[in-house]
Design an enzyme around this catalytic site. Structure first.
Site, PDB file in Angstrom:
ATOM      1  N   LYS A   1       0.884  -1.319  -0.133  1.00  0.00           N
ATOM      2  CA  LYS A   1       0.003   0.101  -0.075  1.00  0.00           C
ATOM      3  C   LYS A   1       0.603   1.237  -0.085  1.00  0.00           C
ATOM      4  CE  LYS A   1      -1.899  -1.035   3.986  1.00  0.00           C
ATOM      5  NZ  LYS A   1      -1.604  -2.230   4.551  1.00  0.00           N
TER       6      LYS A   1
ATOM      7  N   ARG B   1      -9.248   1.280   9.027  1.00  0.00           N
ATOM      8  CA  ARG B   1      -8.561  -0.047   9.531  1.00  0.00           C
ATOM      9  C   ARG B   1      -9.704  -0.607  10.197  1.00  0.00           C
ATOM     10  NH1 ARG B   1      -3.013   0.579   9.152  1.00  0.00           N
ATOM     11  NH2 ARG B   1      -1.835  -1.228   9.454  1.00  0.00           N
TER      12      ARG B   1
ATOM     13  N   ARG C   1      11.905  -7.214   3.980  1.00  0.00           N
ATOM     14  CA  ARG C   1      11.917  -5.509   3.995  1.00  0.00           C
ATOM     15  C   ARG C   1      12.785  -5.218   5.236  1.00  0.00           C
ATOM     16  NH1 ARG C   1       6.467  -2.417   4.788  1.00  0.00           N
ATOM     17  NH2 ARG C   1       6.308  -3.014   6.877  1.00  0.00           N
TER      18      ARG C   1
ATOM     19  N   ARG D   1      11.554  -1.018  11.543  1.00  0.00           N
ATOM     20  CA  ARG D   1      10.377  -0.744  12.322  1.00  0.00           C
ATOM     21  C   ARG D   1      10.368  -1.697  13.628  1.00  0.00           C
ATOM     22  NH1 ARG D   1       5.596  -0.025   8.128  1.00  0.00           N
ATOM     23  NH2 ARG D   1       4.519  -1.085  10.006  1.00  0.00           N
TER      24      ARG D   1
ATOM     25  N   ARG E   1      -0.243  -8.227  13.834  1.00  0.00           N
ATOM     26  CA  ARG E   1      -0.767  -7.269  12.819  1.00  0.00           C
ATOM     27  C   ARG E   1      -1.641  -7.878  11.980  1.00  0.00           C
ATOM     28  NH1 ARG E   1       5.022  -5.277  10.938  1.00  0.00           N
ATOM     29  NH2 ARG E   1       3.647  -4.103   9.202  1.00  0.00           N
TER      30      ARG E   1
END
Ligand code: ADP
Length: 197
Positions: free
Chosen positions: A13, A88, A127, A139, A150
């Site tokens: 996204k 969300r 990532r 992160r 998540r």
């Protein structure tokens, strides 16, 4: 143009929102980025959000709805915006609908970036690895434990929005497994269709 990009963590996204923002001169509104900035700045919102974000859970609807309500009032959003990571929850989706309706505005499209569940975890792990190799900061929620939370949050709270926007006749689904440029091309095709409608 007012768009929502919908999809699980790791769907791409953020990447697509950036491409779209540059190409169309739209503002990218990422609640994840805004909340991370608040955490970094040590603001009241940041203090409330930090531990929840680190665990991979969802920050309260009240906080994120407040952030978005303020943000879309800003003059740079007059041309349109791309929401990435918001809404969300159904409550957030209802709140956004009311906000837009109060300004006589409407969403142009909700684009669901669909990817196979099995690749999400490896995408996010890659990532994190790439960020590390490049000397960047990974992160706080890009680890196996937070990622599980998540994904659970996505399936419990966010996935129902697919049906919600389908019922509103706003949903367009594209294949997020393709290379980045191809995903962008699919989104462009959707936008052309939305402009005609
Ligand atoms: P992801 O890669 O999981 O899509 P984001 O950068 O969009 O990550 O969001 C990171 C975290 O910020 C989320 O796990 C959640 O804690 C918080 N967050 C972001 N947007 C929202 C939202 N709309 N509602 C609740 N929490 C949010």
């Amino acid at each position: 143009m007012k768009l929502i990009l919908l999809g699980p963590p790791g769907a791409g996204k953020g990447t697509q929102a950036q491409v779209l923002a540059e190409k169309h001169g739209l503002v990218q509104l990422s609640t994840g980025d805004m909340l991370r900035a608040a955490v970094k700045a040590g603001s009241e919102i940041g203090k409330k959000a930090e531990a929840i974000m680190k665990s991979g859970g969802l920050v309260s609807d009240e906080i994120v709805i407040g952030i978005i309500a303020d943000r879309i009032e800003q003059p740079d959003c007059a041309n349109g915006f791309i929401l990435d990571g918001f809404p969300r929850t159904l409550k957030q989706a209802d709140a956004l609908g009311s906000l837009l309706a109060s300004k006589n505005k409407e969403l142009d499209a909700v684009i669901e970036i669909k990817v196979d569940d099995t690749i999400l975890v490896s995408r996010i792990e890659n990532r994190a690895r790439e960020t590390l190799a490049a000397g960047g900061t990974v992160r706080a929620d890009d680890n196996a434990e937070a990622l599980k939370t998540r994904l659970m949050a996505y399936y419990r709270e966010t996935a129902p929005l697919i049906g919600y926007y389908y019922a509103y006749r706003k949903l367009q689904t594209i294949d997020g497994m393709a290379p980045v440029a191809e995903v962008s091309a699919q989104i462009e095709a959707v936008l052309k269709g939305a402009a005609k409608a």
